[in-house]
Design an enzyme around this catalytic site. Structure first.
Site, short mmCIF file in Angstrom:
data_model
loop_
_atom_site.label_atom_id
_atom_site.label_comp_id
_atom_site.label_asym_id
_atom_site.label_seq_id
_atom_site.Cartn_x
_atom_site.Cartn_y
_atom_site.Cartn_z
N ASP A 119 5.01 9.43 -26.64
CA ASP A 119 4.32 8.11 -26.84
C ASP A 119 3.96 8.34 -28.38
O ASP A 119 2.72 8.13 -28.88
CB ASP A 119 2.85 8.25 -26.02
CG ASP A 119 2.14 6.87 -26.44
OD1 ASP A 119 2.67 5.83 -26.76
OD2 ASP A 119 0.87 6.76 -26.09
N HIS A 162 -6.95 12.64 -24.21
CA HIS A 162 -5.69 13.34 -23.35
C HIS A 162 -4.86 14.23 -24.00
O HIS A 162 -4.86 14.33 -25.10
CB HIS A 162 -4.90 12.05 -22.72
CG HIS A 162 -4.26 11.17 -23.70
ND1 HIS A 162 -5.05 10.19 -23.80
CD2 HIS A 162 -2.92 11.26 -24.45
CE1 HIS A 162 -4.18 9.49 -24.78
NE2 HIS A 162 -3.45 10.01 -25.17
N GLN A 230 0.57 12.11 -20.21
CA GLN A 230 -0.63 12.05 -21.09
C GLN A 230 -1.88 12.22 -19.99
O GLN A 230 -2.22 11.32 -19.27
CB GLN A 230 -0.77 10.86 -21.93
CG GLN A 230 0.26 10.72 -23.02
CD GLN A 230 0.03 9.39 -23.60
OE1 GLN A 230 0.35 8.36 -22.90
NE2 GLN A 230 0.13 9.16 -24.99
N ARG A 260 -9.01 9.80 -37.23
CA ARG A 260 -9.10 8.53 -36.48
C ARG A 260 -9.14 8.79 -35.06
O ARG A 260 -8.25 9.66 -34.61
CB ARG A 260 -7.61 7.74 -36.72
CG ARG A 260 -7.32 6.57 -35.73
CD ARG A 260 -6.07 6.13 -35.97
NE ARG A 260 -5.42 5.02 -35.17
CZ ARG A 260 -5.10 4.98 -34.01
NH1 ARG A 260 -4.91 6.10 -33.33
NH2 ARG A 260 -4.72 4.08 -33.38
N ASP A 262 -8.39 8.48 -31.73
CA ASP A 262 -7.57 7.73 -30.97
C ASP A 262 -8.30 7.34 -29.57
O ASP A 262 -8.95 8.08 -28.63
CB ASP A 262 -6.27 8.40 -30.54
CG ASP A 262 -5.15 7.60 -29.83
OD1 ASP A 262 -4.61 6.84 -30.39
OD2 ASP A 262 -4.91 7.97 -28.75
N GLU A 304 -10.72 4.09 -32.96
CA GLU A 304 -9.79 3.11 -32.50
C GLU A 304 -10.28 2.32 -31.20
O GLU A 304 -9.97 2.94 -30.34
CB GLU A 304 -8.30 3.89 -32.12
CG GLU A 304 -7.43 2.73 -32.27
CD GLU A 304 -6.33 3.09 -30.82
OE1 GLU A 304 -5.66 2.07 -30.75
OE2 GLU A 304 -6.60 3.86 -30.06
N HIS A 371 0.94 0.23 -36.05
CA HIS A 371 2.26 0.94 -35.41
C HIS A 371 2.11 0.11 -33.78
O HIS A 371 3.27 0.35 -33.13
CB HIS A 371 2.18 2.34 -35.23
CG HIS A 371 0.94 2.84 -34.41
ND1 HIS A 371 -0.20 2.34 -34.80
CD2 HIS A 371 0.77 3.50 -33.26
CE1 HIS A 371 -1.29 2.97 -34.14
NE2 HIS A 371 -0.41 3.49 -32.99
N ASP A 372 1.04 -0.20 -33.47
CA ASP A 372 0.83 -0.84 -31.76
C ASP A 372 1.32 -2.30 -31.74
O ASP A 372 1.48 -2.70 -32.82
CB ASP A 372 -0.28 -0.61 -31.25
CG ASP A 372 -0.55 0.88 -31.02
OD1 ASP A 372 0.45 1.55 -30.51
OD2 ASP A 372 -1.84 1.48 -30.89
C1 GLC Z 1 -3.57 4.43 -29.07
C2 GLC Z 1 -2.57 4.61 -29.99
C3 GLC Z 1 -1.18 4.21 -29.20
C4 GLC Z 1 -0.92 5.21 -27.97
C5 GLC Z 1 -2.32 5.33 -27.27
C6 GLC Z 1 -2.35 6.44 -26.32
O1 GLC Z 1 -3.87 3.18 -28.59
O2 GLC Z 1 -2.66 3.75 -31.01
O3 GLC Z 1 -0.06 4.08 -30.06
O4 GLC Z 1 0.10 4.64 -27.06
O5 GLC Z 1 -3.29 5.32 -28.02
O6 GLC Z 1 -2.48 7.50 -26.90
#
Ligand code: GLC
Length: 617
Positions: A119, A162, A230, A260, A262, A304, A371-372
């Site tokens: 991922d 995760h 995950q 960051r 996540d 995030e 990146h998303d």
């Molecule tokens: C966050 C990341 C993303 C990822 C997700 C799962 O949202 O920015 O790219 O797929 O977490 O870890």
């Protein structure tokens, strides 16, 4: 119990400041004295292990806790392999980053993670090991050290929701070891998973449907909110919390400045809820904030939280009991693109007005894309009043940005196009969304001129918002979508790779030439970045408002600091417009340097105009 040397009064003082609250929250959550004792003694170990240079950084930043809020802060996010091959490669490119005025680099996930089941690196197999092809922990520490010497900060992801199924805990759990199974969510029948599915929405409805994965060898279901590989960690288990905090401190000790966190809204689960933003998430983030302030106070937390505004803001905590230092301004980002597609800034203005009334202590990280994918998390209650229904409007936005809509110059692809909810999201680079890709393909100079102007306008607007801007590597030279991911079997199912292409150093070489697209964007951004750094009105302490210019296509942002006024005027329509302003006096056009009398009317072309009053006397 902790044994401390006298010379460690610094740690003791910081601990004394937070211990009561930390202990209270920990005991409320876990009721486990022994584990709390272990946590605090480990915190001391990590404090001791911290390098002198980092302790020095801690001290300086404790004296200047607003260090990250200054108007010289400019971030850039990049994948190590795409940008410079590996960690050592990035060290060699720091001067390039400096020339982009960047002083904070977000190194996209680089920890060990299984090929093809990563991922994008967000499935971590080992929190203490760098992916071998990207380098070693020593390389990371050497890079952060070099960055610090150059006055640059380093940000990294801490994927705490995760682990990868290849993490040693997951491997042991898969073998049926109860101790490790209790670190995840395991069920021997579908009864409870089925109940969860009734209330928990899906993150990847098409690429990874459902929230559970069945493991036939173990005959158990495991909770996997994101991809099946995950596995969600169970923070009800204090061992998970403690160990993850040790990982956080270990990474902080490699010289990381910004962690960051996540997918933070997901870290606590309760049956019968959406398993997002639950109150316990805030307890955990608050504890993490205090742990950081005790062991490594120069390190800040970036949350995030990709949620609607009322869910995002609580992650700042309160001014007295703060949680994250910084949060993504995600709704503003999505609303920006909506404004472009509709040539209507009303919702954006409304959204910015909400952000602008928040306490100035709350710092947002602004961005045009990351990146998303871009999810259309807009305020549909308001849009409905203006005749825009959720499903059809999302379809319009997706048609517009994929270039299907008549007259649209944007190019990109859909992401997780869910036939049930019809809730597709969007992928594309900033330049492709602004029309650089289509104009290049058609070799249409006039269109290219407009596309470059729009790209620069959107960046100028982002720099004017309240908070800290973050660029995506490649956007500084107008890099377009990269379709090569389709040829890679490990990536082709995930269209987010469209806007995660390799950095083109050959194109970057043209950045000094004013007659190239790369040069126009690079130099244009450079001017804007320098203005932002030089002018005091861009400090986060400035007051920021929107200003009505009586045209629903023109967004005007006013910043005010020490009696100095700045107006940023952004035309979201495709035609020349007139902005009506009720100001008079002498202003300077920051884009041209020209002195001008502000009368009632200000003529706009498609290019941004930024004016500031009396700044050169
Ligand atoms: C966050 C990341 C993303 C990822 C997700 C799962 O949202 O920015 O790219 O797929 O977490 O870890």
């Amino acid at each position: 119990m902790m044994r401390m040397k006298k010379s460690d009064s610094v740690f003791q003082e910081r601990m004394a400041k937070h211990q009561d609250e930390l202990r209270w929250l920990y005991m409320e959550l876990y009721g486990n004295e022994e584990m709390f004792g272990e946590l605090t003694s480990q915190m001391y170990e990590y404090y001791q292990a911290r390098k002198a240079s980092l302790k020095n950084r801690d001290k300086k930043r404790e004296e200047n806790p607003d260090w990250f809020k200054k108007n010289d802060m400019l971030g850039m996010m990049l994948y190590l392999d795409n940008f410079a091959g590996n960690l050592k490669g990035v060290q060699k490119k720091l001067d390039y980053l400096k020339s982009c005025n960047v002083n904070c680099i977000h190194l996209m996930p680089f920890l060990d993670s299984p090929e093809g089941r990563s991922d994008g690196g967000y499935a971590v197999a080992d929190f203490r090991k760098v992916k071998p092809e990207l380098g070693t922990m020593e390389d990371l520490a050497a890079l952060t050290d070099k960055c610090h010497r150059k006055d640059m900060n380093v940000c990294m992801d801490f994927v705490m929701n995760h682990t990868s199924e290849d993490h040693e805990w997951a491997k042991k759990a898969r073998q049926g070891d109860g101790e490790y199974m209790s670190r995840y969510f395991f069920y021997d029948s579908y009864d409870i998973p089925g109940k969860y599915e009734e209330t928990v929405p899906q993150v990847f409805p098409t690429t990874a449907p459902g929230n559970f994965t069945y493991l036939p060898e173990l005959q158990h279901y495991v909770l996997t909110t994101f991809y099946p590989y995950q596995w969600d960690l169970n923070y009800k288990n204090p061992r998970v919390f403690n160990e993850m905090m040790y990982n956080f401190l270990y990474l902080a000790n490699q010289g990381i400045d910004i962690i960051r966190i996540d997918a933070v809204p997901y870290i606590w689960k309760e049956l019968g809820t959406s398993c997002r933003n639950l109150p316990r998430v805030h307890t955990i983030v608050r504890m993490m904030r205090m742990i950081g302030e005790i062991v490594c106070p120069s390190v800040i937390l970036l949350g995030e939280v990709v949620m609607e505004p009322e869910k995002v803001v609580p992650y700042f905590g309160t001014v007295e009991k703060p949680e994250c230092h910084m949060l993504y301004n995600v709704t503003t980002m999505a609303t920006t693109w909506h404004s472009l597609a509709t040539q209507d800034i009303r919702l954006l203005k409304q959204q910015m007005d909400v952000v602008n009334t928040l306490p100035k202590e709350y710092t947002f990280l602004n961005y045009l894309r990351c990146h998303d994918d871009i999810g259309w998390g807009l305020d549909f209650d308001t849009l409905k009043w203006w005749g825009m229904e959720e499903v059809s409007h999302k379809r319009y936005l997706n048609d517009f940005f994929t270039g299907k809509y008549e007259g649209s110059v944007s190019r990109g692809e859909l992401y997780n196009d869910d036939p049930v909810t019809q809730d597709a999201r969007f992928c594309g680079t900033t330049a492709s969304m602004c029309g650089v890709e289509s104009a290049g393909f058609e070799q249409d100079e006039e269109k290219m001129e407009k596309a470059v102007g729009l790209d620069l306008m959107l960046h100028a607007y982002m720099f004017t918002q309240s908070g800290i801007p973050m660029l995506y590597s490649g956007d500084e030279i107008g890099q377009v979508n990269d379709y090569s991911y389709k040829g890679n079997p490990l990536k082709r199912e995930d269209s987010r790779y469209l806007h995660r292409g390799a950095f083109h150093w050959d194109l970057a070489a043209k950045r000094g030439h004013a007659d190239t697209v790369e040069g126009k964007i690079f130099m244009g951004l450079n001017r804007l970045e320098k203005l932002r750094r030089q002018e005091a009105v861009f400090d986060t302490k400035a007051s920021v408002y929107t200003y009505d210019v009586h045209d629903d296509s023109i967004l005007c942002i006013m910043r005010e600091r020490d009696g100095e006024k700045f107006f940023g005027i952004f035309n979201f329509s495709s035609q020349d417009r007139t902005a009506w302003m009720q100001e008079d006096g002498e202003y300077r056009n920051l884009m041209t340097g020209e002195k001008m009398e502000m009368k009632d009317v200000f003529r706009m072309s498609g290019i941004p105009a930024a004016v500031s009053k009396d700044v050169f006397e």
